[in-house]
Design a protein around this motif. Structure first.
Motif, PDB file in Angstrom:
ATOM      1  N   LEU A  15      13.284   3.474   0.057  1.00  0.00           N
ATOM      2  CA  LEU A  15      12.132   3.610  -0.557  1.00  0.00           C
ATOM      3  C   LEU A  15      12.172   5.024  -1.158  1.00  0.00           C
ATOM      4  CD1 LEU A  15       9.447   2.989   2.424  1.00  0.00           C
ATOM      5  CD2 LEU A  15      10.001   1.637   0.261  1.00  0.00           C
ATOM      6  N   THR A  16      13.227   5.920  -0.837  1.00  0.00           N
ATOM      7  CA  THR A  16      13.331   7.123  -1.407  1.00  0.00           C
ATOM      8  C   THR A  16      14.718   7.311  -2.319  1.00  0.00           C
ATOM      9  OG1 THR A  16      14.492   8.097   0.318  1.00  0.00           O
ATOM     10  CG2 THR A  16      12.275   8.225   0.499  1.00  0.00           C
ATOM     11  N   GLY A  17      15.616   6.517  -2.076  1.00  0.00           N
ATOM     12  CA  GLY A  17      16.896   6.691  -2.681  1.00  0.00           C
ATOM     13  C   GLY A  17      17.768   7.875  -1.999  1.00  0.00           C
ATOM     14  N   ASP A  18      17.471   8.445  -1.038  1.00  0.00           N
ATOM     15  CA  ASP A  18      18.140   9.509  -0.192  1.00  0.00           C
ATOM     16  C   ASP A  18      18.856   8.740   0.770  1.00  0.00           C
ATOM     17  OD1 ASP A  18      18.728  11.509   1.242  1.00  0.00           O
ATOM     18  OD2 ASP A  18      16.914  12.319   1.724  1.00  0.00           O
ATOM     19  N   SER A  19      20.226   9.018   0.611  1.00  0.00           N
ATOM     20  CA  SER A  19      21.200   8.186   1.629  1.00  0.00           C
ATOM     21  C   SER A  19      21.312   8.932   2.964  1.00  0.00           C
ATOM     22  CB  SER A  19      22.687   8.091   0.982  1.00  0.00           C
ATOM     23  OG  SER A  19      23.074   9.344   0.883  1.00  0.00           O
ATOM     24  N   THR A  20      20.598  10.053   3.247  1.00  0.00           N
ATOM     25  CA  THR A  20      20.597  10.945   4.475  1.00  0.00           C
ATOM     26  C   THR A  20      20.144   9.851   5.604  1.00  0.00           C
ATOM     27  OG1 THR A  20      20.284  12.782   3.231  1.00  0.00           O
ATOM     28  CG2 THR A  20      19.931  12.792   5.799  1.00  0.00           C
ATOM     29  N   PHE A  21      19.124   9.260   5.491  1.00  0.00           N
ATOM     30  CA  PHE A  21      18.676   8.372   6.497  1.00  0.00           C
ATOM     31  C   PHE A  21      19.368   7.158   6.705  1.00  0.00           C
ATOM     32  CE2 PHE A  21      14.826   9.622   3.840  1.00  0.00           C
ATOM     33  CZ  PHE A  21      14.329  10.605   4.605  1.00  0.00           C
ATOM     34  N   TYR A  22      20.115   6.537   5.547  1.00  0.00           N
ATOM     35  CA  TYR A  22      21.245   5.425   5.965  1.00  0.00           C
ATOM     36  C   TYR A  22      22.327   6.288   6.673  1.00  0.00           C
ATOM     37  CZ  TYR A  22      24.392   1.675   4.590  1.00  0.00           C
ATOM     38  OH  TYR A  22      25.293   0.608   4.304  1.00  0.00           O
ATOM     39  N   LYS A  23      22.883   7.164   6.246  1.00  0.00           N
ATOM     40  CA  LYS A  23      23.963   7.880   7.109  1.00  0.00           C
ATOM     41  C   LYS A  23      23.849   7.915   8.415  1.00  0.00           C
ATOM     42  CE  LYS A  23      25.886   9.461   2.712  1.00  0.00           C
ATOM     43  NZ  LYS A  23      26.248  11.002   2.124  1.00  0.00           N
ATOM     44  N   ILE A  24      22.564   8.503   8.687  1.00  0.00           N
ATOM     45  CA  ILE A  24      22.135   8.830  10.207  1.00  0.00           C
ATOM     46  C   ILE A  24      22.339   7.562  10.780  1.00  0.00           C
ATOM     47  CG2 ILE A  24      20.517   9.488  11.814  1.00  0.00           C
ATOM     48  CD1 ILE A  24      19.738  11.648   9.647  1.00  0.00           C
ATOM     49  N   ALA A  25      21.671   6.475  10.458  1.00  0.00           N
ATOM     50  CA  ALA A  25      21.616   5.021  11.055  1.00  0.00           C
ATOM     51  C   ALA A  25      23.091   4.700  11.174  1.00  0.00           C
ATOM     52  CB  ALA A  25      20.796   4.120  10.272  1.00  0.00           C
ATOM     53  N   VAL A  26      23.809   4.712  10.278  1.00  0.00           N
ATOM     54  CA  VAL A  26      25.162   4.003  10.271  1.00  0.00           C
ATOM     55  C   VAL A  26      25.903   4.886  11.338  1.00  0.00           C
ATOM     56  CG1 VAL A  26      27.414   3.962   9.139  1.00  0.00           C
ATOM     57  CG2 VAL A  26      25.341   3.067   8.131  1.00  0.00           C
ATOM     58  N   ASP A  31       0.999  -1.326   0.057  1.00  0.00           N
ATOM     59  CA  ASP A  31       0.053  -0.014  -0.131  1.00  0.00           C
ATOM     60  C   ASP A  31       0.914   1.197   0.144  1.00  0.00           C
ATOM     61  OD1 ASP A  31      -1.632   2.227   0.596  1.00  0.00           O
ATOM     62  OD2 ASP A  31      -2.968   0.993   1.611  1.00  0.00           O
ATOM     63  N   THR A  32       0.837   1.980  -1.031  1.00  0.00           N
ATOM     64  CA  THR A  32       1.662   3.242  -1.077  1.00  0.00           C
ATOM     65  C   THR A  32       1.363   4.274  -0.039  1.00  0.00           C
ATOM     66  OG1 THR A  32      -0.017   4.219  -2.872  1.00  0.00           O
ATOM     67  CG2 THR A  32       2.066   2.797  -3.600  1.00  0.00           C
ATOM     68  N   ALA A  33      -0.016   4.098   0.473  1.00  0.00           N
ATOM     69  CA  ALA A  33      -0.086   5.308   1.554  1.00  0.00           C
ATOM     70  C   ALA A  33       0.668   4.795   2.732  1.00  0.00           C
ATOM     71  CB  ALA A  33      -1.620   4.984   2.032  1.00  0.00           C
ATOM     72  N   TYR A  34       0.889   3.657   3.068  1.00  0.00           N
ATOM     73  CA  TYR A  34       1.770   3.071   4.186  1.00  0.00           C
ATOM     74  C   TYR A  34       3.375   3.860   3.889  1.00  0.00           C
ATOM     75  CZ  TYR A  34      -1.778  -0.063   5.829  1.00  0.00           C
ATOM     76  OH  TYR A  34      -3.050  -0.391   6.406  1.00  0.00           O
ATOM     77  N   ARG A  35       3.625   3.394   2.693  1.00  0.00           N
ATOM     78  CA  ARG A  35       5.145   4.020   2.042  1.00  0.00           C
ATOM     79  C   ARG A  35       5.304   5.204   2.660  1.00  0.00           C
ATOM     80  NH1 ARG A  35       7.023   6.523  -2.134  1.00  0.00           N
ATOM     81  NH2 ARG A  35       9.201   5.757  -2.960  1.00  0.00           N
ATOM     82  N   SER A  36       4.200   6.061   2.238  1.00  0.00           N
ATOM     83  CA  SER A  36       4.389   7.523   2.585  1.00  0.00           C
ATOM     84  C   SER A  36       4.468   7.822   3.924  1.00  0.00           C
ATOM     85  CB  SER A  36       3.136   8.519   2.024  1.00  0.00           C
ATOM     86  OG  SER A  36       3.033   8.471   0.521  1.00  0.00           O
ATOM     87  N   VAL A  37       3.844   7.165   4.947  1.00  0.00           N
ATOM     88  CA  VAL A  37       3.943   7.287   6.280  1.00  0.00           C
ATOM     89  C   VAL A  37       5.391   6.888   6.922  1.00  0.00           C
ATOM     90  CG1 VAL A  37       3.091   6.527   8.652  1.00  0.00           C
ATOM     91  CG2 VAL A  37       1.410   6.972   6.723  1.00  0.00           C
ATOM     92  N   ILE A  38       5.893   5.857   6.321  1.00  0.00           N
ATOM     93  CA  ILE A  38       7.075   5.396   6.749  1.00  0.00           C
ATOM     94  C   ILE A  38       8.331   6.364   6.401  1.00  0.00           C
ATOM     95  CG2 ILE A  38       8.962   3.763   6.155  1.00  0.00           C
ATOM     96  CD1 ILE A  38       6.734   1.556   5.456  1.00  0.00           C
ATOM     97  N   ILE A  39       8.198   6.994   5.264  1.00  0.00           N
ATOM     98  CA  ILE A  39       9.018   8.170   4.884  1.00  0.00           C
ATOM     99  C   ILE A  39       8.995   9.255   5.997  1.00  0.00           C
ATOM    100  CG2 ILE A  39       9.634   9.793   2.948  1.00  0.00           C
ATOM    101  CD1 ILE A  39       8.698   7.515   0.805  1.00  0.00           C
ATOM    102  N   GLN A  40       7.781   9.796   5.889  1.00  0.00           N
ATOM    103  CA  GLN A  40       7.606  10.989   6.816  1.00  0.00           C
ATOM    104  C   GLN A  40       7.710  10.613   8.296  1.00  0.00           C
ATOM    105  OE1 GLN A  40       6.783  14.342   6.377  1.00  0.00           O
ATOM    106  NE2 GLN A  40       7.385  14.235   8.684  1.00  0.00           N
TER     107      GLN A  40
END
Length: 391
Positions: free
Chosen positions: A190-201, A134-143
């Motif tokens: 989901l977004t291709g934005d590596s910012t989230f990945y870098k924060i997690a690492v 469900d793409t609505a769930y996808r949007s919530v995850i990203i936000q």
């Protein structure tokens, strides 16, 4: 009857010689479904909770169901349980219920006042997206990931955990926070934005560097100086003492670093997970059934409470670790934990307001949720069952 009495006595003394056995997953899920039906009925009958905007069942204390608002850190676990019941049974009834209880916490995607959005939103919306697309769930995850990222301090390199008790600590980071990184990893995928990945690492690296003792046990709370990035205090809030090993904290650490290895393939994380697993599995205060006492330094052992939730989290983690280290004996250890939980720590159908597991400990120093059923224990118990099934 006599045999059961003797077994109960042995378990109380911490000398039970339960042999690792395989759980009947089908029966375990059938029993869990029956219990969840009971819990759903209890929730629907709790009109006072509805008036207070309490949307999710958390525990039972003094014989009463405890409901919580969507902002509570445990609010996403019940929806996650419903998704797991749907995943196993494929019964659309469980999907409909999962959607209903997932929707109840949707507004928390904008909550920047908690580090627990991973628990809240990924256990609910994350499982929902995984199972439905469900793409609505996808949007919530990203936000939700965007909101969590606002708690990151680049100097300290970690995500702040709590905003309370500012006289006690300035920038506290708890070991539990490792569990919330999965939300960030998913957002990058989901977004291709590596910012989230870098924060997690960054958070994982700093936690690995600062949060552990030489024996791989973990402190609960670290306080950081955000002007220098240095650790100023190493404390506990939910454990017995600052130098003790709080059982659920060790489980969070194990699960978190296994997950980080899955997402990054960084061998350092895998080695850390193996070290933590060794500490947990060789802990001399843990009785033979594998279910730990709430803290391994409590001088009242064996006359103190256990924590089934820590065992459930550990079992789920060990099943995944076994996939990366297949000759490490981790599946056998997970099987043993899950067998003990299933055999000796499940509620009788119809009891405990419908919660699945009993004998968890939430926050003993605060005299809160001691020897009770609790929703995150049930969530990771079902996750463990699913991981066993998929082995």
């Amino acid at each position: 009857m006599k045999t059961k009495l003797i077994l109960s006595l042995y378990m109380a003394l911490g000398i039970c010689t339960v042999k690792a056995q395989t759980v009947n997953v089908s029966k375990a899920f059938a029993d869990a479904a029956k219990q969840t039906e009971v819990l759903l009925k209890e929730v629907r009958n709790d009109t006072a909770a509805l008036r207070k905007n309490q949307v999710s069942p958390r525990t039972v204390e003094k014989g009463k169901l405890v409901m919580v608002k969507s902002s509570d850190w445990t609010s996403g676990f019940f929806a996650g349980e419903l998704w797991y019941l749907y995943e196993y049974t494929k019964d659309p009834k469980w999907m409909d219920l999962a959607k209903l209880y997932t929707e109840k916490i949707k507004k928390e995607q904008f909550n920047i006042g908690t580090h627990d959005l991973g628990f809240m939103m990924y256990c609910s919306f994350g499982n929902g997206y995984r199972l439905t697309g469900d793409t609505a769930y996808r949007s919530v995850i990203i936000q939700s990931a965007k909101s969590l990222s606002k708690r990151f301090n680049p100097v300290a390199g970690v995500i702040k955990s709590w905003d309370h008790q500012k006289a006690k600590w300035k920038y506290p980071v708890i070991i539990d926070n490792m569990m919330n990184l999965e939300l960030l990893f998913e957002a990058t995928k989901l977004t291709g934005d590596s910012t989230f990945y870098k924060i997690a690492v960054s958070h994982a690296d700093q936690t690995l560097r600062n949060h552990f003792r030489p024996d791989y046990s973990s402190w609960h709370v670290l306080d950081y100086d955000t002007s220098t990035g240095k650790v100023t205090q190493k404390l506990t809030a939910q454990g017995y003492s600052n130098e003790s090993a709080w059982a659920r904290g060790q489980a969070w650490a194990l699960y978190g670093f296994i997950m980080c290895y899955r997402e990054t393939h960084n061998e350092t994380y895998l080695n850390q997970a193996k070290g933590i697993a060794k500490f947990i599995l060789n802990n001399k205060t843990t009785p033979a059934d594998g279910i730990p006492y709430w803290d391994d330094h409590d001088p009242k052992i064996p006359n103190t409470s256990k924590d089934a939730s820590a065992a459930a989290i550990t079992a789920a983690a060990l099943y995944e670790l076994d996939a990366y280290v297949p000759n490490g004996g981790y599946k056998k250890s997970a099987d043993h934990l899950l067998y003990s939980l299933n055999k000796f720590y499940t509620s009788k159908v119809g009891s405990n307001k419908g919660f699945i597991l009993e004998h968890s400990t939430g926050h003993r120093p605060a005299n809160s949720e001691i020897d009770v059923p609790i929703n995150y224990a049930d969530y990771y118990y079902l996750e463990s069952l699913l991981r066993l099934k998929n082995k």
